[in-house]
Design an enzyme around this catalytic site. Structure first.
Site, PDB file in Angstrom:
ATOM      1  N   ARG A  83       4.774  -1.800 -16.071  1.00  0.00           N
ATOM      2  CA  ARG A  83       4.287  -0.830 -15.091  1.00  0.00           C
ATOM      3  C   ARG A  83       3.313   0.158 -15.714  1.00  0.00           C
ATOM      4  NH1 ARG A  83       7.890  -0.469 -10.580  1.00  0.00           N
ATOM      5  NH2 ARG A  83       7.558   1.752 -10.350  1.00  0.00           N
ATOM      6  N   LYS A 110      -7.914 -16.099  -8.364  1.00  0.00           N
ATOM      7  CA  LYS A 110      -7.771 -14.652  -8.541  1.00  0.00           C
ATOM      8  C   LYS A 110      -8.977 -14.054  -9.246  1.00  0.00           C
ATOM      9  CE  LYS A 110      -5.563 -10.760  -8.235  1.00  0.00           C
ATOM     10  NZ  LYS A 110      -5.516 -10.120  -6.911  1.00  0.00           N
ATOM     11  N   ASN A 121       9.762   9.931  -9.765  1.00  0.00           N
ATOM     12  CA  ASN A 121       8.547   9.166  -9.543  1.00  0.00           C
ATOM     13  C   ASN A 121       7.914   9.659  -8.254  1.00  0.00           C
ATOM     14  OD1 ASN A 121       6.509   7.320  -9.617  1.00  0.00           O
ATOM     15  ND2 ASN A 121       7.782   5.516  -9.246  1.00  0.00           N
ATOM     16  N   GLY A 122       6.655  10.081  -8.315  1.00  0.00           N
ATOM     17  CA  GLY A 122       5.967  10.565  -7.124  1.00  0.00           C
ATOM     18  C   GLY A 122       5.270  11.882  -7.388  1.00  0.00           C
ATOM     19  N   GLU A 156     -14.520  -5.399   4.445  1.00  0.00           N
ATOM     20  CA  GLU A 156     -13.298  -5.765   3.722  1.00  0.00           C
ATOM     21  C   GLU A 156     -12.237  -6.305   4.672  1.00  0.00           C
ATOM     22  OE1 GLU A 156     -10.421  -6.235   0.660  1.00  0.00           O
ATOM     23  OE2 GLU A 156     -12.614  -6.246   0.752  1.00  0.00           O
ATOM     24  N   LYS A 166     -10.588  -9.994   4.279  1.00  0.00           N
ATOM     25  CA  LYS A 166      -9.153 -10.238   4.143  1.00  0.00           C
ATOM     26  C   LYS A 166      -8.672 -11.271   5.166  1.00  0.00           C
ATOM     27  CE  LYS A 166      -8.056  -8.281   0.624  1.00  0.00           C
ATOM     28  NZ  LYS A 166      -9.358  -8.789   0.226  1.00  0.00           N
ATOM     29  N   GLU A 190      -9.881 -14.700   4.101  1.00  0.00           N
ATOM     30  CA  GLU A 190      -9.224 -15.189   2.891  1.00  0.00           C
ATOM     31  C   GLU A 190      -7.847 -15.782   3.175  1.00  0.00           C
ATOM     32  OE1 GLU A 190     -10.612 -12.613  -0.950  1.00  0.00           O
ATOM     33  OE2 GLU A 190      -9.418 -11.555   0.546  1.00  0.00           O
ATOM     34  N   TRP A 230       3.745   8.005 -16.323  1.00  0.00           N
ATOM     35  CA  TRP A 230       2.307   8.245 -16.367  1.00  0.00           C
ATOM     36  C   TRP A 230       2.090   9.707 -15.996  1.00  0.00           C
ATOM     37  CZ3 TRP A 230      -1.384   5.828 -18.619  1.00  0.00           C
ATOM     38  CH2 TRP A 230      -1.501   4.440 -18.618  1.00  0.00           C
ATOM     39  N   CYS A 246       5.569   4.902 -12.698  1.00  0.00           N
ATOM     40  CA  CYS A 246       6.713   5.347 -13.490  1.00  0.00           C
ATOM     41  C   CYS A 246       7.886   4.385 -13.353  1.00  0.00           C
ATOM     42  CB  CYS A 246       7.151   6.729 -13.036  1.00  0.00           C
ATOM     43  SG  CYS A 246       5.895   7.998 -13.253  1.00  0.00           S
ATOM     44  N   HIS A 274     -28.415  -5.536  18.135  1.00  0.00           N
ATOM     45  CA  HIS A 274     -29.516  -6.301  17.565  1.00  0.00           C
ATOM     46  C   HIS A 274     -29.106  -7.736  17.267  1.00  0.00           C
ATOM     47  CE1 HIS A 274     -32.162  -2.784  16.982  1.00  0.00           C
ATOM     48  NE2 HIS A 274     -31.001  -2.141  16.914  1.00  0.00           N
TER      49      HIS A 274
END
Length: 614
Positions: free
Chosen positions: A27, A609, A101-102, A487, A491, A494, A75, A2, A510
């Protein structure tokens, strides 16, 4: 996410508000509105579903006159995107107007209380309870500032709110709770502004203050006064920002990656908007193309993706099997296309591709299409290539992500997969109604829980100082948290250029256990779930061999802290939602280590990207 804009000054507010909303269009939104306090202070409210041209048409040729006002792009979260659900919202007498907003987590009980006092509601939103609450305190002869502070104290969740009132027509009062939804206050010449993002303010001023969580700003044309919720004064320093597009987009953050990590409470909220009914406690995916019979005939789900998107797919596999009770597997897109996969019309292929343009994922989707599979794609942008190949698109709605390393696109993908699992479980009749309701209730708290993870910068800076010069890391997890270990390792690789690997914790004996020594930190994902004792055994095995353990654990697990070298806590949550919370410490640890090492965080070497070639 929002968009909010507010103005108090010597100029007419309406054109400034609509221009500010235009600068916040990136947004995303499904409705818009403005409110301007007229010459006698009376609110003049205009709002419309759809895009800004519809709002401008609703306003008409003659803009409302007034020098104080608010604007909003929305939204939908609670209630569909209609004119009456659009912001701003007013109280019974239309004396108080707010933009918000929220998610107000306790709005059901607040609305019930207010209706019992005679307040009448005209929308389906959680936001509307806010002006009614403010009105109830104004009726007790409190000032607008105090009424807003009292209201803020009653609201639960991560929220940003701005209010104006006919009773004090020269003033805007804003507050921020938690880390969802920012408020930036701008100091102009003979005018004051506020907005949810810096670009809306830059045409007017470069002198700004970022409102911190738990702060209230009382703003008039002459300036701003800052307090805490209890009324205690706060001395916020005005800072000057560079007048260029990149600085404006980055805001107060040193890097886009850090900004985008902090965007996640809002990004998660946007991923939920319009898909989760917090009134009816149910889930609905827009424009889903398959009938209930077709969904029930699905015999298998294959999720494909690359890199971070693959890790989201691996996590989603657990949710689809748990909720929809259908066999699911996750595959690397580049491998799927070359192994002559066995898929047919009763197979659902779910592609995860934040850019919508990844070459290998597109090739995997084309292979699935040739074999007649059903296809749903998760993507951040409409009208991209994957959306053209798939039968249906679930937009992850994370907003523009500039840093090469995916952060908010990852969490938004996770949420979208979680909702897909719930939705298919409902369609297939494999989820009890109570389980759906419990899941939806928990989702209402998720943005605030993520926001709480963003508050302890000092801890991550200390961990970075301690571990930034290590040459290798090992990440371990079990079950639904194993992809988060993958992940986390990705990160770190990267952005910091440190070698790191993610393993299933049960695999440690193992092979990987041979690497354990005092020089290799082991990041262990160990929430309080059904696999906790198994993970604890892995921790003990690492420590017995002189290893260093950084644990990511559930708040309140004090005993674990005595067994490991360092611990990062995440809020207590269900086992299904915990992986979303685990993502944030993985990102912050990688970011602060990379900064400590002097790496180019936003543009790591050799990376792009979007990978649009094989």
């Amino acid at each position: 996410m929002c968009g909010i804009i507010g103005y108090a000054g010597s100029s007419q507010a309406a054109p400034i508000l609509t221009d500010g909303l235009a600068r916040l269009e990136y947004r995303g939104y499904d409705s818009a509105g403005i409110a301007v306090l007229g010459p006698q202070g009376q609110p003049q409210v205009y709002k419309a579903s759809g895009k800004l041209p519809k709002l401008r048409a609703a306003v008409g040729n003659g803009s409302p006159m007034g020098r104080v006002g608010l604007g909003h792009t929305r939204w939908a979260t609670h209630g569909s995107p209609t004119d009456y659900n659009a912001h701003p919202h007013a109280d019974c007498r239309s004396e108080v107007v707010v933009v918000h907003n929220g998610i107000v987590e306790n709005y059901v009980e607040l609305k019930r209380e207010l209706m019992g006092l005679g307040h009448e509601f005209t929308s389906d939103t959680d936001s509307e309870c806010i002006p009614h609450l403010i009105e109830s305190y104004l009726d007790q002869e409190l000032s607008l500032e105090e009424s807003v502070r009292q209201t803020a104290a009653r609201i639960r969740g991560a929220n940003a709110v701005v209010a104006v009132s006919q009773r004090d027509p020269d003033r805007m009062v804003a507050f921020r709770l938690g880390n969802a939804g920012g408020i930036v206050v701008g100091y102009g010449e003979d005018e004051m502004l506020l907005a949810s993002d810096l670009p809306a303010l830059l045409p007017h001023t470069r002198d700004i203050v970022y409102l911190a969580p738990g702060q209230v700003a009382s703003i008039t044309q002459e300036g701003a006064v800052y307090t805490l919720l209890d009324g205690s004064p706060v001395d916020n320093t005005v800072s000057r920002v560079a007048y260029d597009a990149l600085s404006a987009a980055r805001g107060k953050f040193k890097h886009f990656m850090l900004k985008e990590i902090h965007d996640q409470p809002e990004a998660v909220t946007d991923a939920l908007r319009g898909r989760v009914s917090f009134d009816g406690l149910t889930v609905n995916l827009e424009d889903f193309p398959y009938s209930d019979d077709e969904v029930r005939r699905i015999e298998r789900v294959v999720l494909v993706g690359m890199g971070t998107s693959l890790h989201a797919a691996m996590t989603g596999r657990f949710w689809l099997e748990s909720f929809a009770r259908v066999p699911a597997e996750a595959d690397n897109s580049s491998e799927f296309r070359y192994r002559d996969p066995v898929v047919d019309s009763n197979t659902l292929v779910v592609s995860v591709c934040q850019s919508g343009e990844t070459a290998d994922t597109l090739a995997a989707m084309e292979e699935a299409a040739r074999k007649g599979a059903k296809q749903v794609t998760l993507c951040n942008y409409p009208s991209t290539q994957t959306t053209r190949v798939a039968d249906s698109t679930v937009l992850i709605r994370s907003g523009i992500e500039i840093s090469v390393a995916g952060t908010k696109t990852f969490t938004s993908s996770l949420i979208s997969l979680y909702l897909l699992g719930l939705f298919l479980g409902m369609k297939r009749g494999t989820l009890e109604r109570r389980r759906v309701e419990d899941a939806v209730r928990e989702l209402a708290h998720l943005p605030a829980m993520i926001g709480s993870l963003l508050e302890n910068r000092e801890q991550y800076e200390a961990l970075a100082q301690k571990y930034a010069r290590r040459s290798s890391f090992l990440y371990m997890g079990r079950g639904v948290n194993f992809p988060l270990a993958m992940e986390g390792a990705l990160k770190l690789k990267e952005v910091s250029y440190i070698h790191a690997e993610g393993y299933q914790a049960g695999e440690m004996k193992h092979g990987p256990i041979s690497l354990i020594d005092e020089n290799m930190p082991v990041v262990v994902l160990i929430p309080r779930d059904r696999l906790y004792e198994k993970m604890l055994s892995n921790v003990n095995e690492v420590k017995a061999r002189g290893g260093v353990v950084v644990a990511v654990a559930t708040e309140g697990d004090d005993e674990l802290a005595s067994r490991v070298d360092d611990v990062i806590y995440v809020p207590a949550a269900s086992g299904e939602v915990t992986p979303v919370l685990m993502a944030v410490p993985m990102q912050l640890l990688a970011y602060y280590i990379a900064v400590r090492r002097g790496c180019d965080v936003d543009q790591p070497r050799n990376l792009a990207k979007s990978v649009t070639v094989e």
